[in-house]
Design a protein around this motif. Structure first.
Motif, mmCIF file in Angstrom:
data_model
loop_
_atom_site.group_PDB
_atom_site.id
_atom_site.type_symbol
_atom_site.label_atom_id
_atom_site.label_comp_id
_atom_site.label_asym_id
_atom_site.label_seq_id
_atom_site.Cartn_x
_atom_site.Cartn_y
_atom_site.Cartn_z
ATOM 1 N N ILE A 52 0.835 -1.189 0.000
ATOM 2 C CA ILE A 52 0.000 0.000 0.000
ATOM 3 C C ILE A 52 0.875 1.246 0.000
ATOM 4 C CG2 ILE A 52 -1.760 1.271 1.255
ATOM 5 C CD1 ILE A 52 -2.705 -1.369 2.412
ATOM 6 N N GLU A 91 -1.551 -7.292 -4.170
ATOM 7 C CA GLU A 91 -2.945 -6.973 -4.451
ATOM 8 C C GLU A 91 -3.078 -5.522 -4.904
ATOM 9 O OE1 GLU A 91 -5.779 -8.284 -1.497
ATOM 10 O OE2 GLU A 91 -4.261 -9.625 -0.633
ATOM 11 N N LYS A 150 -5.195 -2.947 -2.974
ATOM 12 C CA LYS A 150 -4.721 -2.311 -1.750
ATOM 13 C C LYS A 150 -3.820 -1.102 -2.013
ATOM 14 C CE LYS A 150 -5.041 -6.411 1.193
ATOM 15 N NZ LYS A 150 -4.313 -7.326 2.114
#
Length: 389
Positions: free
Chosen positions: A35, A308, A311
């Motif tokens: 992130i 991911e 994210k």
């Protein structure tokens, strides 16, 4: 007809970029949070690593050495792109950089860790281009011992771990005995190679050869002010155009994404300003497996199964996709990946033709001496550890 270009600049640094980041002696472990997207994005654990520490004398007479380092960094990277371990896996390349003989760091023994071990090739290039010479004391034993103490060399005994130290003053200077430092390296499975910038016999008298022999490494003497001859080929312009297309496949993300993509362009420019041939060698490196930027490029980051995209902070993405859905961003990244693979394949195919042209037209003594010295030692010591190409 072959056209020869002569590099007339005198090496200002081996692995430097004018971004003066941390002066910490310890190499820090980067954040793994996809992130934030800062230093490392959930990178898969490499099966093996090759670690090389470059220790450069930056005293006033070493301009030529630094210039060769900047010019020939990409030759060294390209040499490693095809290396394989005994189990056929391809190890990651990690490089660290120290300067010694610097008046700026007299309080630390005239030495400074420019970069801890990293696989970020743009970072290394940038640090090289930031190096500047300044007259001071050159303590070879101390900088070797400092690199042993400060860097994370890993516990693996059979890995390829090398130190290359280059300079032109006696190897015996300073409070730390070079023999002790080199023997300490040997205990850790690290091979010390010495590169004397000057006459071979002068280097022998200055104990540079002894330093290498104690640690089982190679001693070479080079003309660090020698002009490196680069050969223009009929394939150069096409390679430069492919590089422009390749750069358009990078998708920045995270808190440092914009900074890193700007750094990529800056290192392209640094290489091109030295010589077009240097820029092309960098293009070849960018098409290799070693040029990975998972910390800031979504295309490389997405190669990891655990990464991911959902994210990732969308506000950090390029304008064309920051307002898109996760599915649309994933499709965009997939498209860029396909484009990159295609372009890198084209670069590799043209590189083979370019290399064949150079091999037919280049004289052996026209190669960069620093590059030749390092690559020769790397090949010999890698084969001793059962690595191959």
């Amino acid at each position: 007809m072959k056209i020869l270009k002569y590099s007339t600049r005198i090496i200002v640094s081996l692995f430097s970029i004018a971004f003066m980041y941390s002066c910490d002696a310890k190499a820090k472990t980067p954040d793994n949070n996809p992130i934030a997207g800062n230093e490392k994005a959930t990178a898969a654990v490499a099966t093996d690593e090759v670690k090389i520490a470059i220790l450069l004398d930056v005293s006033g007479s070493m301009n030529g050495l630094i210039e060769q380092a900047k010019s020939q960094l990409w030759d060294i990277v390209n040499k490693f792109s095809g290396i394989k371990s005994s189990d056929e896996s391809q190890p990651e390349l990690k490089i660290a950089l120290y300067e010694y003989g610097s008046a700026m760091y007299g309080y630390k023994g005239h030495m400074h860790q420019i970069q801890g071990f990293t696989g970020d090739l743009d970072e290394i290039s940038g640090k090289l281009f930031s190096l500047q010479t300044s007259g001071s004391q050159e303590y070879c034993g101390q900088v070797i011992q400092t690199s042993l103490d400060d860097l994370d060399w890993g516990a693996k005994e059979n890995g390829l771990k090398l130190i290359f130290i280059a300079g032109n003053e006696p190897f015996t200077q300073g409070k730390v005995n070079y023999t002790d430092a080199v023997l300490n390296s040997k205990k850790k499975g690290i091979v010390v190679n010495t590169i004397f910038c000057g006459d071979y016999n002068e280097g022998v008298r200055g104990s540079w050869k002894s330093g290498a022999q104690v640690g089982g490494g190679e001693y070479v003497a080079i003309d660090h002010n020698k002009k490196v001859v680069h050969i223009d080929t009929p394939y150069d312009e096409e390679m430069m155009q492919l590089n422009k297309k390749l750069n358009k496949t990078y998708v920045s993300y995270g808190s440092k994404g914009k900074e890193k993509i700007a750094m990529q362009s800056m290192q392209d420019l640094n290489a091109e300003e030295m010589e077009e041939a240097v820029a092309i060698k960098r293009v070849e490196s960018k098409s290799s497996r070693l040029y990975k930027n998972k910390s800031w490029d979504l295309v490389d980051a997405a190669d990891d199964e655990d990464f991911e995209i959902s994210k990732v902070d969308k506000s950090s993405l390029p304008a064309e996709i920051k307002d898109k859905s996760t599915e649309e961003v994933e499709a965009y990244v997939k498209q860029k990946k396909e484009e990159r693979v295609k372009i890198q394949k084209q670069i590799k195919e043209i590189s083979k033709k370019r290399r064949a042209f150079i091999d037919q037209n280049q004289k052996e003594d026209s190669k960069g001496e620093l590059e030749s010295a390092i690559n020769k030692a790397i090949k010999k010591q890698a084969e001793a550890k059962n690595y191959k190409w």
